[in-house]
Write a protein that holds these residues in place. Structure first.
Motif, PDB file in Angstrom:
ATOM      1  N   SER A  22     -25.589 -23.646 -21.013  1.00 60.37           N
ATOM      2  CA  SER A  22     -24.383 -22.830 -20.798  1.00 60.37           C
ATOM      3  C   SER A  22     -23.758 -23.082 -19.438  1.00 60.37           C
ATOM      4  O   SER A  22     -22.547 -22.931 -19.269  1.00 60.37           O
ATOM      5  CB  SER A  22     -24.714 -21.335 -20.955  1.00 60.37           C
ATOM      6  OG  SER A  22     -25.472 -20.868 -19.859  1.00 60.37           O
ATOM      7  N   ARG A  23     -24.563 -23.465 -18.441  1.00 58.92           N
ATOM      8  CA  ARG A  23     -24.057 -23.765 -17.104  1.00 58.92           C
ATOM      9  C   ARG A  23     -23.514 -25.188 -16.988  1.00 58.92           C
ATOM     10  O   ARG A  23     -23.013 -25.584 -15.946  1.00 58.92           O
ATOM     11  CB  ARG A  23     -25.162 -23.581 -16.050  1.00 58.92           C
ATOM     12  CG  ARG A  23     -25.624 -22.153 -15.835  1.00 58.92           C
ATOM     13  CD  ARG A  23     -24.646 -21.296 -15.063  1.00 58.92           C
ATOM     14  NE  ARG A  23     -24.184 -21.858 -13.828  1.00 58.92           N
ATOM     15  CZ  ARG A  23     -24.672 -21.576 -12.623  1.00 58.92           C
ATOM     16  NH1 ARG A  23     -25.639 -20.717 -12.503  1.00 58.92           N
ATOM     17  NH2 ARG A  23     -24.167 -22.152 -11.551  1.00 58.92           N
ATOM     18  N   GLY A  24     -23.646 -25.981 -18.043  1.00 60.99           N
ATOM     19  CA  GLY A  24     -23.109 -27.337 -18.032  1.00 60.99           C
ATOM     20  C   GLY A  24     -24.040 -28.362 -17.407  1.00 60.99           C
ATOM     21  O   GLY A  24     -23.635 -29.489 -17.148  1.00 60.99           O
ATOM     22  N   LEU A  25     -25.291 -27.982 -17.177  1.00 58.33           N
ATOM     23  CA  LEU A  25     -26.259 -28.929 -16.609  1.00 58.33           C
ATOM     24  C   LEU A  25     -26.866 -29.819 -17.687  1.00 58.33           C
ATOM     25  O   LEU A  25     -27.286 -30.936 -17.423  1.00 58.33           O
ATOM     26  CB  LEU A  25     -27.376 -28.176 -15.877  1.00 58.33           C
ATOM     27  CG  LEU A  25     -26.930 -27.437 -14.631  1.00 58.33           C
ATOM     28  CD1 LEU A  25     -27.948 -26.389 -14.227  1.00 58.33           C
ATOM     29  CD2 LEU A  25     -26.703 -28.406 -13.491  1.00 58.33           C
ATOM     30  N   LEU A  26     -26.936 -29.297 -18.870  1.00 62.29           N
ATOM     31  CA  LEU A  26     -27.481 -30.015 -20.018  1.00 62.29           C
ATOM     32  C   LEU A  26     -26.364 -30.114 -21.051  1.00 62.29           C
ATOM     33  O   LEU A  26     -25.687 -29.120 -21.322  1.00 62.29           O
ATOM     34  CB  LEU A  26     -28.682 -29.236 -20.585  1.00 62.29           C
ATOM     35  CG  LEU A  26     -29.435 -29.841 -21.752  1.00 62.29           C
ATOM     36  CD1 LEU A  26     -30.088 -31.159 -21.350  1.00 62.29           C
ATOM     37  CD2 LEU A  26     -30.508 -28.863 -22.239  1.00 62.29           C
ATOM     38  N   LYS A  27     -26.189 -31.303 -21.581  1.00 60.33           N
ATOM     39  CA  LYS A  27     -25.142 -31.473 -22.597  1.00 60.33           C
ATOM     40  C   LYS A  27     -25.345 -30.488 -23.736  1.00 60.33           C
ATOM     41  O   LYS A  27     -26.475 -30.206 -24.139  1.00 60.33           O
ATOM     42  CB  LYS A  27     -25.176 -32.893 -23.171  1.00 60.33           C
ATOM     43  CG  LYS A  27     -24.635 -33.948 -22.266  1.00 60.33           C
ATOM     44  CD  LYS A  27     -24.656 -35.292 -22.975  1.00 60.33           C
ATOM     45  CE  LYS A  27     -24.253 -36.398 -22.041  1.00 60.33           C
ATOM     46  NZ  LYS A  27     -24.361 -37.714 -22.688  1.00 60.33           N
ATOM     47  N   VAL A  28     -24.242 -29.973 -24.243  1.00 55.64           N
ATOM     48  CA  VAL A  28     -24.313 -29.052 -25.375  1.00 55.64           C
ATOM     49  C   VAL A  28     -24.912 -29.810 -26.547  1.00 55.64           C
ATOM     50  O   VAL A  28     -24.470 -30.906 -26.899  1.00 55.64           O
ATOM     51  CB  VAL A  28     -22.911 -28.508 -25.727  1.00 55.64           C
ATOM     52  CG1 VAL A  28     -22.969 -27.648 -26.978  1.00 55.64           C
ATOM     53  CG2 VAL A  28     -22.337 -27.734 -24.554  1.00 55.64           C
ATOM     54  N   ALA A  29     -25.946 -29.212 -27.119  1.00 56.59           N
ATOM     55  CA  ALA A  29     -26.639 -29.850 -28.232  1.00 56.59           C
ATOM     56  C   ALA A  29     -25.779 -29.811 -29.483  1.00 56.59           C
ATOM     57  O   ALA A  29     -25.011 -28.879 -29.707  1.00 56.59           O
ATOM     58  CB  ALA A  29     -27.958 -29.130 -28.493  1.00 56.59           C
ATOM     59  N   SER A  30     -25.943 -30.855 -30.281  1.00 60.77           N
ATOM     60  CA  SER A  30     -25.258 -30.832 -31.580  1.00 60.77           C
ATOM     61  C   SER A  30     -25.974 -29.816 -32.466  1.00 60.77           C
ATOM     62  O   SER A  30     -27.107 -29.425 -32.191  1.00 60.77           O
ATOM     63  CB  SER A  30     -25.286 -32.223 -32.211  1.00 60.77           C
ATOM     64  OG  SER A  30     -26.620 -32.638 -32.420  1.00 60.77           O
ATOM     65  N   ARG A  31     -25.304 -29.384 -33.494  1.00 65.41           N
ATOM     66  CA  ARG A  31     -25.889 -28.387 -34.394  1.00 65.41           C
ATOM     67  C   ARG A  31     -26.198 -29.025 -35.736  1.00 65.41           C
ATOM     68  O   ARG A  31     -25.409 -29.812 -36.269  1.00 65.41           O
ATOM     69  CB  ARG A  31     -24.920 -27.213 -34.603  1.00 65.41           C
ATOM     70  CG  ARG A  31     -24.607 -26.416 -33.365  1.00 65.41           C
ATOM     71  CD  ARG A  31     -25.737 -25.495 -33.021  1.00 65.41           C
ATOM     72  NE  ARG A  31     -25.399 -24.675 -31.854  1.00 65.41           N
ATOM     73  CZ  ARG A  31     -25.923 -23.513 -31.611  1.00 65.41           C
ATOM     74  NH1 ARG A  31     -26.839 -23.018 -32.422  1.00 65.41           N
ATOM     75  NH2 ARG A  31     -25.588 -22.838 -30.548  1.00 65.41           N
TER      76      ARG A  31
END
Length: 137
Positions: A22-31
């Motif tokens: 949520s903080r943008g440190l880790l790429k948003v995972a695909s669902r």
């Protein structure tokens, strides 16, 4: 990989992983079709870097600026400069901590050098006076 497996591999709680996402440190995972997050294998490396950087004293904002969009594309010069600044910050902190430690140790010695026949109230006044502090009554 699902968040549970990622948590197990990194030793992090799933909530921490979602927080970093949520903080943008880790790429948003695909669902996946069932709505579960699907993390790529490099997420383990990214989370390890985040954890190590935090332990080294980097703030989350500093880490975010440091992490490239693609882990394989680090900006060498910027990375080295940032790491060297952090080393300098740590060295400055070490000097300050050493001074603080010496000051506290001398204060302990001063307090413990109380004459046997002196009560605590008089000793406190003696210690305060030796520190150059005046108390107006």
């Amino acid at each position: 990989m699902k968040i549970g497996e990622l948590a197990k591999r990194t030793g992090m709680a799933a909530s921490a992983i979602r927080f970093y996402e949520s903080r943008g440190l880790l790429k948003v995972a695909s669902r996946q079709a069932n709505g579960y997050r699907d993390y790529p294998p490099e997420a383990v490396a990214v989370l390890t870097i985040i954890s190590d950087a935090q332990q080294a004293g980097f703030s989350l904002d500093e880490i975010k600026q440091l992490l490239p969009a693609d882990v394989s594309s680090w900006q060498h010069d910027a990375l080295i400069a940032t790491l060297q600044r952090k080393v300098a910050d740590i060295e400055t902190l070490q000097v300050r901590l050493t001074q603080n430690k010496a000051h506290i140790q001398s204060l302990i010695q001063l307090i413990e050098s109380k004459p046997e026949d002196m009560d605590c109230k008089l000793n406190a006044a003696r210690v305060i006076a030796s520190m150059g502090i005046t108390i107006d009554k």
